[in-house]
Each structure stands twice: as C-alpha cells, then as structure tokens.
Design a protein around this motif. Structure first.
Motif, PDB file in Angstrom:
ATOM      1  N   HIS A 175      66.520 -91.597  22.704  1.00 18.67           N
ATOM      2  CA  HIS A 175      65.856 -92.861  23.030  1.00 18.67           C
ATOM      3  C   HIS A 175      64.351 -92.660  23.123  1.00 18.67           C
ATOM      4  N   SER A 176      63.928 -91.578  23.754  1.00 16.01           N
ATOM      5  CA  SER A 176      62.490 -91.290  23.859  1.00 16.01           C
ATOM      6  C   SER A 176      61.880 -91.026  22.489  1.00 16.01           C
ATOM      7  N   ARG A 177      62.613 -90.322  21.635  1.00 15.18           N
ATOM      8  CA  ARG A 177      62.123 -89.986  20.302  1.00 15.18           C
ATOM      9  C   ARG A 177      61.880 -91.222  19.455  1.00 15.18           C
ATOM     10  N   MET A 178      62.706 -92.259  19.648  1.00 21.00           N
ATOM     11  CA  MET A 178      62.681 -93.430  18.775  1.00 21.00           C
ATOM     12  C   MET A 178      61.782 -94.561  19.256  1.00 21.00           C
ATOM     13  N   VAL A 179      61.052 -94.355  20.341  1.00 24.86           N
ATOM     14  CA  VAL A 179      60.237 -95.439  20.909  1.00 24.86           C
ATOM     15  C   VAL A 179      59.270 -96.024  19.892  1.00 24.86           C
ATOM     16  N   ASP A 180      58.624 -95.192  19.104  1.00 22.31           N
ATOM     17  CA  ASP A 180      57.603 -95.675  18.159  1.00 22.31           C
ATOM     18  C   ASP A 180      58.104 -95.747  16.716  1.00 22.31           C
ATOM     19  N   ALA A 181      59.420 -95.692  16.515  1.00 24.78           N
ATOM     20  CA  ALA A 181      59.969 -95.700  15.161  1.00 24.78           C
ATOM     21  C   ALA A 181      60.347 -97.109  14.722  1.00 24.78           C
ATOM     22  N   GLN A 182      60.180 -97.367  13.429  1.00 25.58           N
ATOM     23  CA  GLN A 182      60.543 -98.652  12.844  1.00 25.58           C
ATOM     24  C   GLN A 182      61.448 -98.425  11.643  1.00 25.58           C
ATOM     25  N   PRO A 183      62.508 -99.233  11.501  1.00 23.31           N
ATOM     26  CA  PRO A 183      63.399 -99.047  10.353  1.00 23.31           C
ATOM     27  C   PRO A 183      62.719 -99.433   9.046  1.00 23.31           C
ATOM     28  N   VAL A 184      63.063 -98.727   7.989  1.00 18.88           N
ATOM     29  CA  VAL A 184      62.613 -99.070   6.641  1.00 18.88           C
ATOM     30  C   VAL A 184      63.720 -99.931   6.031  1.00 18.88           C
ATOM     31  N   HIS A 185      63.513-101.230   6.008  1.00 15.65           N
ATOM     32  CA  HIS A 185      64.569-102.150   5.605  1.00 15.65           C
ATOM     33  C   HIS A 185      64.930-101.960   4.125  1.00 15.65           C
ATOM     34  N   GLY A 186      66.208-102.126   3.852  1.00 19.88           N
ATOM     35  CA  GLY A 186      66.711-101.928   2.503  1.00 19.88           C
ATOM     36  C   GLY A 186      67.278-100.545   2.268  1.00 19.88           C
ATOM     37  N   THR A 187      67.184 -99.662   3.273  1.00 14.53           N
ATOM     38  CA  THR A 187      67.693 -98.292   3.119  1.00 14.53           C
ATOM     39  C   THR A 187      69.022 -98.094   3.848  1.00 14.53           C
ATOM     40  N   GLU A 188      69.557 -99.144   4.472  1.00 12.60           N
ATOM     41  CA  GLU A 188      70.774 -99.019   5.262  1.00 12.60           C
ATOM     42  C   GLU A 188      72.000 -98.823   4.368  1.00 12.60           C
ATOM     43  N   SER A 189      72.960 -98.062   4.872  1.00 12.79           N
ATOM     44  CA  SER A 189      74.215 -97.865   4.147  1.00 12.79           C
ATOM     45  C   SER A 189      75.294 -97.470   5.140  1.00 12.79           C
ATOM     46  N   ALA A 190      76.550 -97.756   4.793  1.00 15.43           N
ATOM     47  CA  ALA A 190      77.687 -97.394   5.643  1.00 15.43           C
ATOM     48  C   ALA A 190      78.845 -96.953   4.774  1.00 15.43           C
ATOM     49  N   VAL A 191      79.693 -96.099   5.331  1.00 17.82           N
ATOM     50  CA  VAL A 191      80.877 -95.642   4.605  1.00 17.82           C
ATOM     51  C   VAL A 191      81.999 -95.372   5.612  1.00 17.82           C
ATOM     52  N   ALA A 192      83.226 -95.707   5.229  1.00 17.97           N
ATOM     53  CA  ALA A 192      84.383 -95.462   6.086  1.00 17.97           C
ATOM     54  C   ALA A 192      85.653 -95.489   5.238  1.00 17.97           C
ATOM     55  N   PRO A 193      86.689 -94.829   5.673  1.00 18.80           N
ATOM     56  CA  PRO A 193      86.686 -93.882   6.790  1.00 18.80           C
ATOM     57  C   PRO A 193      86.146 -92.529   6.362  1.00 18.80           C
ATOM     58  N   VAL A 194      85.594 -91.780   7.318  1.00 18.94           N
ATOM     59  CA  VAL A 194      85.114 -90.427   7.065  1.00 18.94           C
ATOM     60  C   VAL A 194      86.083 -89.464   7.734  1.00 18.94           C
ATOM     61  N   HIS A 195      86.769 -88.668   6.941  1.00 16.66           N
ATOM     62  CA  HIS A 195      87.698 -87.661   7.454  1.00 16.66           C
ATOM     63  C   HIS A 195      87.113 -86.279   7.210  1.00 16.66           C
ATOM     64  N   ILE A 196      86.974 -85.501   8.265  1.00 10.18           N
ATOM     65  CA  ILE A 196      86.468 -84.137   8.141  1.00 10.18           C
ATOM     66  C   ILE A 196      87.626 -83.217   7.762  1.00 10.18           C
ATOM     67  N   SER A 197      87.410 -82.372   6.789  1.00  8.51           N
ATOM     68  CA  SER A 197      88.486 -81.540   6.241  1.00  8.51           C
ATOM     69  C   SER A 197      88.566 -80.187   6.934  1.00  8.51           C
ATOM     70  N   LYS A 198      89.796 -79.697   7.089  1.00  7.79           N
ATOM     71  CA  LYS A 198      90.016 -78.336   7.570  1.00  7.79           C
ATOM     72  C   LYS A 198      90.245 -77.365   6.409  1.00  7.79           C
ATOM     73  N   HIS A 199      90.806 -77.882   5.325  1.00  7.17           N
ATOM     74  CA  HIS A 199      91.164 -77.025   4.195  1.00  7.17           C
ATOM     75  C   HIS A 199      90.686 -77.663   2.890  1.00  7.17           C
ATOM     76  N   PRO A 200      90.241 -76.862   1.942  1.00  2.00           N
ATOM     77  CA  PRO A 200      89.800 -77.411   0.657  1.00  2.00           C
ATOM     78  C   PRO A 200      90.969 -77.862  -0.201  1.00  2.00           C
ATOM     79  N   VAL A 201      90.729 -78.878  -1.022  1.00  2.00           N
ATOM     80  CA  VAL A 201      91.712 -79.345  -2.010  1.00  2.00           C
ATOM     81  C   VAL A 201      91.012 -79.281  -3.368  1.00  2.00           C
ATOM     82  N   PRO A 202      91.026 -78.124  -4.023  1.00  2.00           N
ATOM     83  CA  PRO A 202      90.256 -77.961  -5.256  1.00  2.00           C
ATOM     84  C   PRO A 202      90.891 -78.589  -6.488  1.00  2.00           C
ATOM     85  N   TRP A 203      92.197 -78.902  -6.416  1.00  2.00           N
ATOM     86  CA  TRP A 203      92.864 -79.393  -7.624  1.00  2.00           C
ATOM     87  C   TRP A 203      94.025 -80.280  -7.221  1.00  2.00           C
TER      88      TRP A 203
END
Length: 396
Positions: free
Chosen positions: A262-290
């Motif tokens: 919160h302290s870090r972001m006091v003087d920050a402003q968003p750059v509009h048009g750069t927003e993005s979202a993705v879901a669902p995000v699943h973190i992998s334990k094992h690789p699936v190469p094929w």
C-alpha cells in the motif's frame, strides 16, 4: 494461405514463436498460428530471468531484446503477509520487458527466418492422417484445411485441448467470470495484470522484482520499458475476484491487504489499456511434455509465477523440441523416437523446478513464513538462495 507445411505450431507466445523461428531457420516450412491477433497485453510477470538470456543468446536474440529497452533487475525482495521482509540476489541480471513488445519482436524474428504467421484463426480440430495431420481452421465465417507433417502445442496452460478431445478452459477476455461452477480445485486461481507509472519524483520500484504476499494471493512488481512497471497478481478465485468485476478493482483490493505494498503504490497510476485477466490458473507439480502431440511452454506445466522462470522454461522447451523435431522431419528419427527423447529431456530438466516451485510457493504463502523466513535468510543466506535456485532451470 499455404495449405501444406512441414510443421504447424499452435500458439504464438514466447515458446511457440521461438520454436517456429528455429524450425524455419533449419529450412522447414513452418506455420505459426494463434487464434488471437497481436500485439496484445497478456497476463505475465514480464520477467526474463538470468537463465533465459543464455537461451536468447543461442537463438541470436540477445540484441533484439536489448533493443526493446528492458528494465534491468538484479535482486528479489519478498514482503511477507505478516510484515517480514527477505532480500536475495539473483544469479545474474534479469530483464523486465512487456509481452506487448516481446511477442511482437519474436514474431518479426520468426517471419524473418521464414515462418508463416497466421493470426486470428481458430484451429477447431487436429486429425491424424497418413502423412501427418489435417488441421481444420476457422477464420470468421470461412473455414479451410491445412496439412502438416508435425504439429506442436504451444497454446499455454489449459489451452485448446478440446481440438484433441479435451475441454478448453483457457480464457483471456474477461469471460472468466462466467465460469465459476465446480469445486475450488477445479476453478484454480485467477491471474490479473496491469502496467503502472509512478509520479515524477516519487520513489518507484528499483532494480528488484518485488513480491508481496497477503490473504488471498500474492502480487509481483518489476520494471519494464518506458519507465513503466508491471503489476501481476495470482488471486484465490473465492476471495478478491468474488467482490470485484475489474482488473483494477482486484489489484487495488490486493494492494490494500499488504501495508508495504500500500505504501509503495501511493504515487502510482495505472496505464489504461494494459489490463488483462486469465482463469483458471492451475500450478503444475509434474510436466506433461506429450499428449497426442508434443507440448512446449506452459502447455507442459505452469511454474508458480513467483519463481519468475516461466519464460525461461518456454524458451528451453522450444530449444529441445526444435532439435528433436528436426531429426524427425529429416527422417533420422521415427515419431516414437521423437516422443521418447523429448519426453525424457523435459522430465529431466523441468520436474525439479515444477516440484520445488510448488513447495516454495506453499512455504511463502503460509502464515508461519512471516515469522521464520526472515530470520532463516539472515542466519543462512546461502540456504535461502538454494531454495531460489531449486525453482530454476540449470544453465545448459
């Protein structure tokens, strides 16, 4: 549009673009395909680790990336949920550069090497036939078929599995809010990102990639080009995203949950048009190469974003796949020999980072981490660095 290729790469991100460039440079007629149109903003830490730069150099892309005016990063700063802080050096200099610029540069490189870039077309089916595969492609109201002797999945985590008989869960256009049914495990997390700029004279983030932990997820900040900073967060789907409908709203709620952030972001402003979202995000334990066809990049498995080695793993997998695919296309290997060799190489190099990445993520998000890790890092900085190294690819 050509209708026959030696290779078709499905997905034009970092891994897919790199693979297409390497195959085309070896003389193979290569299609680089993506259902999206570029350039575009994507959810990503936008962090090229020190390990990734060895691969970029081998690909002849070091100067190209430097021309994008990346931000130089030399350390990690962790801000834990209970107020503890840990700082560690990186094993070299990392670079911060937006995917908006990086993807475009990689596309230009692939085309310069001879690849055909096909954007805005959806591959609806990949059907085996005697000489390889038939790809059904839909672009607007028009449909066509192309053939390829080899097809590689570079479509990211979740990706376009439905074309091979698996359901497609990947979204990147805000429609993730419509997919809330199922268990929490099935839903996974939600990734959001936006660029920010600091007011003139304000204390903006420096040469560190800063990671902030809070109830409901964690968030990273690092510099990119043009004096801007990328802010990317991984959020528990049942927490912050349930009460906010915009990327900016979710990020600001996350900011409010960690005092240092919160302290870090006091003087920050968003750059509009750069927003993005993705879901669902699943973190992998094992690789699936094929799985029917070879996978590269996040299609193999997604390492926790806090490890910062995702793009490096994408580049390395493209390197490995290019060498093996070349042997197959040249008639030196059978398809089965390609599958076995590539699968063994990916397991050998990726299993450790994926496994340890999951462990380290769990440790850092645990409430006890705020009490124990800062003291541990002070007492044994070498041990703390070993944990970081365990989540990363070995130089090769």
């Amino acid at each position: 549009m050509r209708t026959d290729y030696d290779a078709a790469v499905l997905g034009a991100g970092v891994a897919g673009s790199s693979l297409a460039a390497m195959l085309a440079a070896r003389g193979w007629v290569t299609a680089l395909m993506d259902r999206q149109r570029f350039p575009k903003h994507k959810v990503c830490g936008e962090f090229l680790s020190p390990e990734s730069q060895h691969i970029l150099s081998a690909m002849g892309l070091r100067e190209t990336v430097q021309s994008l005016e990346p931000h130089r990063i030399s350390r990690i700063a962790l801000y834990l949920a209970g107020g503890g802080q840990v700082e560690l050096p990186l094993p070299g200099t990392a670079l911060g550069v937006s995917r908006y610029r990086l993807d475009a540069a990689l596309h230009r490189h692939a085309v310069a090497e001879g690849a055909f870039l096909l954007q805005g077309g959806t591959v609806t089916a990949v059907v085996p036939y005697e000489h390889g595969y038939i790809l059904h492609v839909r672009q607007g109201r028009e449909s066509t078929e192309i053939t390829a002797r080899a097809v590689v999945a570079a479509w990211g985590a979740g990706g376009q599995g439905r074309i091979l008989g698996r359901h497609d869960h990947r979204v990147d256009d805000g429609s993730w809010r419509k997919r809330r049914s199922g268990s929490a495990h099935e839903r996974g997390a939600i990734g959001v990102k936006s660029h920010f700029a600091w007011s003139a004279g304000a204390s903006s983030p420096s040469d560190a990639v800063e990671l902030y932990f809070f109830p409901g997820g964690y968030l990273g900040i690092n510099g990119i080009e043009c004096g801007h900073y990328n802010m990317a967060a991984l959020l528990d789907s049942e927490d912050i995203p349930r009460s906010h409908s915009t990327v900016e709203g979710m990020l600001m709620e996350a900011v409010s949950r960690n005092p240092a952030l919160h302290s870090r972001m006091v003087d920050a402003q968003p750059v509009h048009g750069t927003e993005s979202a993705v879901a669902p995000v699943h973190i992998s334990k094992h690789p699936v190469p094929w799985s029917v066809i070879p996978h590269i990049g996040d299609a193999i498995g997604r390492i926790p974003p806090l490890c910062g080695d995702g793009m490096s793993m994408g580049l390395r997998s493209a390197q490995l796949c290019a060498a093996d695919a070349h042997r197959y296309l040249a008639g030196e290997w059978t398809y089965e020999q390609w599958r076995i060799a590539y699968t063994q190489a990916i397991y050998s190099q990726f299993s450790g980072p994926l496994r340890w990445g999951k462990v380290v993520e769990g440790m850092l998000r645990h409430p006890a981490a705020s009490r124990l890790l800062p003291g541990l890092a002070r007492l044994s900085p070498r041990l703390a660095c070993k944990f970081v190294e365990a989540t990363r690819l070995r130089p090769g």
